[in-house]
Design a protein around this motif. Structure first.
Motif, PDB file in Angstrom:
ATOM      1  N   LYS A   1      -3.650   7.589  -3.744  1.00 26.95           N
ATOM      2  CA  LYS A   1      -3.033   7.877  -5.033  1.00 26.95           C
ATOM      3  C   LYS A   1      -3.022   9.374  -5.344  1.00 26.95           C
ATOM      4  O   LYS A   1      -2.031   9.894  -5.800  1.00 26.95           O
ATOM      5  CB  LYS A   1      -3.712   7.096  -6.165  1.00 26.95           C
ATOM      6  CG  LYS A   1      -2.870   6.982  -7.406  1.00 26.95           C
ATOM      7  CD  LYS A   1      -3.545   6.032  -8.388  1.00 26.95           C
ATOM      8  CE  LYS A   1      -2.591   5.650  -9.484  1.00 26.95           C
ATOM      9  NZ  LYS A   1      -3.141   4.622 -10.353  1.00 26.95           N
ATOM     10  N   PHE A   2      -4.118  10.091  -5.106  1.00 29.90           N
ATOM     11  CA  PHE A   2      -4.186  11.505  -5.477  1.00 29.90           C
ATOM     12  C   PHE A   2      -4.235  12.443  -4.278  1.00 29.90           C
ATOM     13  O   PHE A   2      -4.095  13.646  -4.434  1.00 29.90           O
ATOM     14  CB  PHE A   2      -5.419  11.755  -6.357  1.00 29.90           C
ATOM     15  CG  PHE A   2      -5.421  10.929  -7.597  1.00 29.90           C
ATOM     16  CD1 PHE A   2      -4.539  11.192  -8.639  1.00 29.90           C
ATOM     17  CD2 PHE A   2      -6.283   9.856  -7.723  1.00 29.90           C
ATOM     18  CE1 PHE A   2      -4.533  10.419  -9.788  1.00 29.90           C
ATOM     19  CE2 PHE A   2      -6.295   9.079  -8.869  1.00 29.90           C
ATOM     20  CZ  PHE A   2      -5.414   9.361  -9.901  1.00 29.90           C
ATOM     21  N   GLY A   3      -4.455  11.950  -3.093  1.00 30.47           N
ATOM     22  CA  GLY A   3      -4.560  12.804  -1.914  1.00 30.47           C
ATOM     23  C   GLY A   3      -3.370  12.656  -0.996  1.00 30.47           C
ATOM     24  O   GLY A   3      -2.509  11.795  -1.176  1.00 30.47           O
ATOM     25  N   SER A   4      -3.317  13.536  -0.020  1.00 25.77           N
ATOM     26  CA  SER A   4      -2.222  13.425   0.955  1.00 25.77           C
ATOM     27  C   SER A   4      -2.636  12.467   2.054  1.00 25.77           C
ATOM     28  O   SER A   4      -3.795  12.393   2.443  1.00 25.77           O
ATOM     29  CB  SER A   4      -1.891  14.796   1.535  1.00 25.77           C
ATOM     30  OG  SER A   4      -2.992  15.314   2.240  1.00 25.77           O
TER      31      SER A   4
ATOM     32  N   SER B   1      -1.207  -0.860  -7.165  1.00 31.70           N
ATOM     33  CA  SER B   1      -1.121   0.396  -7.919  1.00 31.70           C
ATOM     34  C   SER B   1      -1.609   1.590  -7.093  1.00 31.70           C
ATOM     35  O   SER B   1      -1.798   2.668  -7.638  1.00 31.70           O
ATOM     36  CB  SER B   1      -1.961   0.300  -9.198  1.00 31.70           C
ATOM     37  OG  SER B   1      -1.490  -0.743 -10.007  1.00 31.70           O
ATOM     38  N   GLN B   2      -1.856   1.399  -5.824  1.00 33.42           N
ATOM     39  CA  GLN B   2      -2.319   2.409  -4.875  1.00 33.42           C
ATOM     40  C   GLN B   2      -3.740   2.905  -5.152  1.00 33.42           C
ATOM     41  O   GLN B   2      -4.126   3.997  -4.764  1.00 33.42           O
ATOM     42  CB  GLN B   2      -1.345   3.603  -4.819  1.00 33.42           C
ATOM     43  CG  GLN B   2       0.041   3.214  -4.365  1.00 33.42           C
ATOM     44  CD  GLN B   2       0.993   4.400  -4.357  1.00 33.42           C
ATOM     45  OE1 GLN B   2       0.754   5.436  -4.963  1.00 33.42           O
ATOM     46  NE2 GLN B   2       2.105   4.232  -3.658  1.00 33.42           N
ATOM     47  N   ASN B   3      -4.533   2.075  -5.828  1.00 28.95           N
ATOM     48  CA  ASN B   3      -5.948   2.384  -6.036  1.00 28.95           C
ATOM     49  C   ASN B   3      -6.744   1.882  -4.828  1.00 28.95           C
ATOM     50  O   ASN B   3      -6.470   0.795  -4.300  1.00 28.95           O
ATOM     51  CB  ASN B   3      -6.481   1.705  -7.311  1.00 28.95           C
ATOM     52  CG  ASN B   3      -5.809   2.230  -8.552  1.00 28.95           C
ATOM     53  OD1 ASN B   3      -5.722   3.440  -8.753  1.00 28.95           O
ATOM     54  ND2 ASN B   3      -5.315   1.324  -9.393  1.00 28.95           N
TER      55      ASN B   3
ATOM     56  N   LYS C   1      -7.941  10.420   0.059  1.00 33.74           N
ATOM     57  CA  LYS C   1      -8.030   9.764  -1.242  1.00 33.74           C
ATOM     58  C   LYS C   1      -6.680   9.177  -1.616  1.00 33.74           C
ATOM     59  O   LYS C   1      -5.716   9.904  -1.811  1.00 33.74           O
ATOM     60  CB  LYS C   1      -8.481  10.792  -2.286  1.00 33.74           C
ATOM     61  CG  LYS C   1      -8.898  10.194  -3.580  1.00 33.74           C
ATOM     62  CD  LYS C   1      -9.537  11.257  -4.463  1.00 33.74           C
ATOM     63  CE  LYS C   1     -10.042  10.616  -5.737  1.00 33.74           C
ATOM     64  NZ  LYS C   1     -10.622  11.588  -6.645  1.00 33.74           N
TER      65      LYS C   1
END
Length: 147
Positions: free
Chosen positions: A93-96, A124-126, A91
Protein backbone atom coordinates in the motif's frame (compact mmCIF):
# COMPACT_ATOMS: atom_id res chain seq x y z
CA UNK A 1 111.52 -27.26 -30.03
CA UNK A 2 109.02 -28.57 -32.53
CA UNK A 3 107.99 -31.37 -30.12
CA UNK A 4 107.50 -28.85 -27.37
CA UNK A 5 105.09 -26.75 -29.50
CA UNK A 6 103.11 -29.84 -30.47
CA UNK A 7 102.79 -30.88 -26.81
CA UNK A 8 101.63 -27.39 -25.73
CA UNK A 9 99.15 -27.30 -28.64
CA UNK A 10 97.77 -30.72 -27.65
CA UNK A 11 97.30 -29.64 -24.03
CA UNK A 12 95.55 -26.42 -25.08
CA UNK A 13 93.18 -28.20 -27.47
CA UNK A 14 92.28 -30.88 -24.93
CA UNK A 15 91.94 -28.35 -22.11
CA UNK A 16 89.49 -26.14 -23.99
CA UNK A 17 86.82 -28.88 -24.10
CA UNK A 18 87.18 -30.18 -20.54
CA UNK A 19 85.20 -29.27 -17.46
CA UNK A 20 86.91 -29.76 -14.13
CA UNK A 21 84.48 -31.08 -11.49
CA UNK A 22 85.20 -30.97 -7.75
CA UNK A 23 85.31 -34.31 -5.97
CA UNK A 24 81.94 -35.50 -4.57
CA UNK A 25 81.13 -34.23 -1.06
CA UNK A 26 80.99 -36.65 1.81
CA UNK A 27 77.53 -37.34 3.31
CA UNK A 28 76.62 -34.81 6.00
CA UNK A 29 79.13 -32.18 4.89
CA UNK A 30 78.38 -28.72 3.49
CA UNK A 31 79.27 -28.38 -0.21
CA UNK A 32 82.07 -25.95 -1.06
CA UNK A 33 80.98 -22.65 -2.62
CA UNK A 34 81.51 -22.02 -6.31
CA UNK A 35 84.48 -19.79 -7.08
CA UNK A 36 83.41 -16.13 -6.97
CA UNK A 37 80.25 -16.84 -4.86
CA UNK A 38 79.98 -14.76 -1.67
CA UNK A 39 80.02 -16.86 1.50
CA UNK A 40 76.64 -15.45 2.69
CA UNK A 41 74.91 -16.84 -0.40
CA UNK A 42 75.86 -20.43 0.42
CA UNK A 43 75.75 -20.50 4.21
CA UNK A 44 73.12 -22.63 5.92
CA UNK A 45 70.44 -20.94 8.07
CA UNK A 46 71.35 -20.37 11.70
CA UNK A 47 70.02 -22.77 14.31
CA UNK A 48 66.29 -22.14 14.87
CA UNK A 49 65.95 -20.13 11.64
CA UNK A 50 63.76 -21.40 8.84
CA UNK A 51 64.80 -21.73 5.22
CA UNK A 52 61.49 -20.32 3.96
CA UNK A 53 61.17 -18.76 0.54
CA UNK A 54 61.36 -14.98 0.37
CA UNK A 55 58.00 -13.17 0.57
CA UNK A 56 56.22 -12.42 -2.67
CA UNK A 57 54.02 -9.51 -3.71
CA UNK A 58 51.18 -11.85 -4.70
CA UNK A 59 47.94 -11.26 -2.74
CA UNK A 60 46.82 -13.99 -0.38
CA UNK A 61 43.78 -16.00 -1.57
CA UNK A 62 40.51 -14.91 0.00
CA UNK A 63 37.53 -16.98 1.06
CA UNK A 64 35.07 -14.10 1.39
CA UNK A 65 31.60 -14.32 -0.09
CA UNK A 66 30.78 -12.09 -3.04
CA UNK A 67 29.58 -8.69 -1.90
CA UNK A 68 26.56 -8.57 -4.24
CA UNK A 69 23.00 -9.54 -3.27
CA UNK A 70 22.09 -13.23 -3.12
CA UNK A 71 19.29 -14.13 -5.53
CA UNK A 72 16.89 -16.84 -4.37
CA UNK A 73 14.39 -18.75 -6.48
CA UNK A 74 11.33 -18.80 -4.18
CA UNK A 75 8.72 -21.54 -4.66
CA UNK A 76 5.25 -20.42 -3.58
CA UNK A 77 2.43 -22.94 -3.03
CA UNK A 78 -1.20 -21.91 -2.39
CA UNK A 79 -3.23 -24.44 -0.36
CA UNK A 80 -6.04 -21.90 0.18
CA UNK A 81 -9.42 -22.66 -1.44
CA UNK A 82 -9.46 -19.22 -3.14
CA UNK A 83 -7.15 -16.94 -5.10
CA UNK A 84 -4.77 -15.02 -2.82
CA UNK A 85 -3.44 -11.52 -3.56
CA UNK A 86 0.29 -11.03 -3.04
CA UNK A 87 2.65 -8.09 -2.77
CA UNK A 88 6.40 -8.46 -3.40
CA UNK A 89 8.28 -5.64 -1.63
CA UNK A 90 8.88 -3.89 1.71
CA UNK A 91 5.49 -2.44 2.60
CA UNK A 92 2.21 -2.96 0.77
CA UNK A 93 0.00 0.00 0.00
CA UNK A 94 2.70 2.57 0.91
CA UNK A 95 5.92 1.05 -0.45
CA UNK A 96 7.23 0.22 -3.87
CA UNK A 97 6.84 -3.31 -5.09
CA UNK A 98 4.77 -5.56 -7.30
CA UNK A 99 1.25 -6.86 -6.82
CA UNK A 100 0.27 -10.31 -8.04
CA UNK A 101 -2.07 -13.17 -7.20
CA UNK A 102 -1.88 -16.93 -7.01
CA UNK A 103 -4.81 -19.21 -7.76
CA UNK A 104 -6.20 -21.89 -5.48
CA UNK A 105 -4.14 -25.09 -5.29
CA UNK A 106 -1.37 -23.75 -7.56
CA UNK A 107 2.36 -23.20 -7.43
CA UNK A 108 4.60 -20.48 -8.81
CA UNK A 109 8.21 -19.42 -8.48
CA UNK A 110 9.81 -15.99 -8.37
CA UNK A 111 13.45 -14.86 -8.31
CA UNK A 112 13.99 -12.45 -5.44
CA UNK A 113 16.89 -11.03 -3.46
CA UNK A 114 17.54 -12.44 -0.02
CA UNK A 115 15.90 -10.18 2.60
CA UNK A 116 12.99 -9.05 0.36
CA UNK A 117 9.44 -9.76 1.52
CA UNK A 118 6.34 -11.51 0.21
CA UNK A 119 3.04 -10.27 1.63
CA UNK A 120 -0.50 -11.66 1.55
CA UNK A 121 -2.76 -8.62 1.10
CA UNK A 122 -6.50 -8.07 1.39
CA UNK A 123 -8.76 -6.34 -1.15
CA UNK A 124 -7.71 -2.92 0.23
CA UNK A 125 -4.00 -3.80 -0.24
CA UNK A 126 -3.37 -3.99 3.52
CA UNK A 127 -0.80 -6.58 4.65
CA UNK A 128 -2.35 -9.66 6.26
CA UNK A 129 0.79 -11.76 6.64
CA UNK A 130 4.38 -11.70 5.41
CA UNK A 131 7.51 -13.75 5.05
CA UNK A 132 11.11 -12.64 4.44
CA UNK A 133 12.98 -14.37 1.61
CA UNK A 134 15.96 -16.47 2.72
CA UNK A 135 18.27 -18.78 0.80
CA UNK A 136 17.93 -21.27 3.68
CA UNK A 137 14.13 -21.49 3.24
CA UNK A 138 13.20 -21.03 -0.44
CA UNK A 139 9.71 -22.59 -0.08
CA UNK A 140 6.64 -20.58 0.98
CA UNK A 141 3.25 -22.17 1.64
CA UNK A 142 -0.03 -20.32 1.94
CA UNK A 143 -2.09 -22.41 4.33
CA UNK A 144 -5.67 -23.53 3.75
CA UNK A 145 -6.67 -20.77 6.19
CA UNK A 146 -5.33 -18.34 3.51
CA UNK A 147 -2.54 -17.07 5.80
Amino acid sequence: MNERMILVGAILSVGSGCIVMPPPAEPGSTPAPEPGTPESATSAPAAGASAAAPPTDAPAPTTEKPSGPVVVSVNIKNDCKQTVKLFYGKKPKFGSGTYSSIGSNTRTSKSMKEGEMIWIVDDSQNGVGAVTVSSGAPNVSILDSCT
